[in-house]
Write a protein that holds these residues in place. Structure first.
Motif, mmCIF file in Angstrom:
data_model
loop_
_atom_site.group_PDB
_atom_site.id
_atom_site.type_symbol
_atom_site.label_atom_id
_atom_site.label_comp_id
_atom_site.label_asym_id
_atom_site.label_seq_id
_atom_site.Cartn_x
_atom_site.Cartn_y
_atom_site.Cartn_z
ATOM 1 N N TYR A 1 53.040 14.030 -18.615
ATOM 2 C CA TYR A 1 53.879 13.590 -19.422
ATOM 3 C C TYR A 1 53.726 12.129 -20.009
ATOM 4 C CZ TYR A 1 58.720 13.700 -21.337
ATOM 5 O OH TYR A 1 59.912 13.610 -21.909
ATOM 6 N N LYS A 2 53.138 11.377 -19.393
ATOM 7 C CA LYS A 2 52.585 10.160 -19.712
ATOM 8 C C LYS A 2 51.909 10.206 -20.884
ATOM 9 C CE LYS A 2 51.408 5.579 -19.315
ATOM 10 N NZ LYS A 2 50.698 5.487 -20.676
ATOM 11 N N SER B 1 60.740 19.733 -28.380
ATOM 12 C CA SER B 1 61.434 19.090 -27.324
ATOM 13 C C SER B 1 61.890 19.617 -26.211
ATOM 14 C CB SER B 1 62.667 18.185 -28.392
ATOM 15 O OG SER B 1 63.488 19.268 -28.918
ATOM 16 N N GLN B 2 61.378 20.749 -25.587
ATOM 17 C CA GLN B 2 61.880 21.366 -24.735
ATOM 18 C C GLN B 2 62.004 20.483 -23.441
ATOM 19 O OE1 GLN B 2 59.587 24.902 -23.650
ATOM 20 N NE2 GLN B 2 61.346 26.233 -23.447
ATOM 21 N N TYR B 3 62.905 20.353 -22.556
ATOM 22 C CA TYR B 3 63.348 19.647 -21.360
ATOM 23 C C TYR B 3 62.934 18.296 -21.968
ATOM 24 C CZ TYR B 3 63.147 24.345 -19.338
ATOM 25 O OH TYR B 3 63.468 25.710 -19.096
ATOM 26 N N ALA B 4 62.962 17.681 -23.016
ATOM 27 C CA ALA B 4 62.504 16.351 -23.403
ATOM 28 C C ALA B 4 63.475 15.956 -24.775
ATOM 29 C CB ALA B 4 61.168 16.557 -23.741
ATOM 30 N N GLY C 1 55.411 16.692 -30.388
ATOM 31 C CA GLY C 1 56.453 16.414 -29.560
ATOM 32 C C GLY C 1 56.303 16.080 -28.023
ATOM 33 N N LEU C 2 57.336 16.549 -27.303
ATOM 34 C CA LEU C 2 57.136 16.291 -25.857
ATOM 35 C C LEU C 2 57.623 17.583 -25.041
ATOM 36 C CD1 LEU C 2 58.833 12.680 -25.482
ATOM 37 C CD2 LEU C 2 56.270 13.360 -25.345
ATOM 38 N N ASP C 3 57.072 17.755 -23.998
ATOM 39 C CA ASP C 3 57.368 18.924 -23.211
ATOM 40 C C ASP C 3 57.615 18.557 -21.627
ATOM 41 O OD1 ASP C 3 57.448 21.340 -21.533
ATOM 42 O OD2 ASP C 3 56.960 22.511 -23.260
ATOM 43 N N PRO D 1 52.253 19.071 -27.299
ATOM 44 C CA PRO D 1 52.466 18.509 -26.365
ATOM 45 C C PRO D 1 51.735 19.018 -24.841
ATOM 46 C CG PRO D 1 54.503 19.208 -26.879
ATOM 47 C CD PRO D 1 53.413 19.385 -28.141
ATOM 48 N N GLN D 2 51.738 20.531 -25.227
ATOM 49 C CA GLN D 2 51.001 21.047 -23.818
ATOM 50 C C GLN D 2 49.646 20.822 -23.741
ATOM 51 O OE1 GLN D 2 52.817 25.141 -24.151
ATOM 52 N NE2 GLN D 2 55.052 24.363 -23.677
#
Ligand code: MN
Length: 248
Positions: free
Chosen positions: A97-98, A123-126, A86-88, A59-60
């Motif tokens: 983020y979008k 899934s850090q902070y997400a 995933g998402l961060d 994700p980054q």
């Protein structure tokens, strides 16, 4: 010994690390951060069936590498393991983020069509958003939340949604990590290092340092280290079985 989340290609001397893993007869999931990296990373371990290479798009890096989703889809039929994806939602990553969500959704839609993939998820902070996405694509994968850092309610939800958890020395060193860990189902835990990103005593974790978790888990579960290792091995076999059954 099983390291279910390790960036083998990012060590300074990856071939040496791979050879040591081989000597120690370790099972390693070698995760990648871009689809383009998959082929080369896979070559690193050519001929070792105890080291699998997973297809990822971190994700980054989503905003820089979204164009590689075509490559992701091309490789997918050959890749049984997916990650790191995933998402961060951390403050340095929030502005893309979008785009992260678009990429993650594309990946989930693709793996849902392919079926049976084991996915190691950041899934850090997400955590809530990752769980929302997994809910929208219920057949996308057998999800493993790696180094889970959500709150207790998010953990409850993750368990209800069938998530697995990979835990490492860096996570279990913190009280918060241990408090989450004791509420995770024992039959859905697998060991990991997240090396070389994750550090321990100022040094990058090596895949075989995964053994640092066994003594901690042994205390938290009130089981011998041997029993802990056996349970983790069993869990690992089970997740492979589940994935196979879905594919067939
Ligand atoms: Mn990682």
């Amino acid at each position: 010994m099983i390291d279910m989340h390790c960036h083998l290609d990012l060590y300074s001397e990856p071939h040496k690390v791979v050879n040591s893993c081989r000597q120690k007869n370790m099972y390693v999931l070698s995760v990648t951060t871009t689809p383009r990296a998959w082929s080369g990373t896979r070559m690193l371990v050519n001929g070792n069936d105890r080291i699998n290479t997973s297809l990822g798009l971190h994700p980054q890096l989503a905003h820089e590498r979204y164009k590689e989703l075509d490559i992701f889809d091309d490789i997918l039929p050959k890749a049984r393991f997916i990650g790191e994806v995933g998402l961060d939602g951390g403050k340095n990553n929030r502005r893309h983020y979008k785009q992260q969500k678009d990429v993650f959704r594309h990946i989930l839609a693709s793996t849902q069509r392919a079926s049976g993939r084991i996915m190691t998820i950041h899934s850090q902070y997400a955590a809530s958003d990752v769980l929302d996405e997994l809910e929208n694509y219920p057949d996308a994968c057998i999800p493993i939340l790696h180094w889970f850092t959500g709150n207790k309610n998010e953990l409850k939800r993750a368990i209800l949604q069938g998530c697995w958890f990979s835990v490492g020395p860096a996570m279990l060193r913190t009280k918060r990590g241990r408090n989450l860990f004791i509420n995770m189902p024992r039959d859905r835990i697998i060991s990991e290092t997240d090396g070389p990103f994750a550090m321990f005593n100022g040094k990058p974790l090596m895949p075989w340092n995964v053994n640092l978790v066994f003594s901690v888990i042994s205390k938290l579960w009130g089981e011998s280290e041997k029993a802990v290792q056996e349970r983790i091995l069993n869990n690992f076999r089970n997740i492979l079985k589940i994935s196979k059954n879905v594919i067939v």
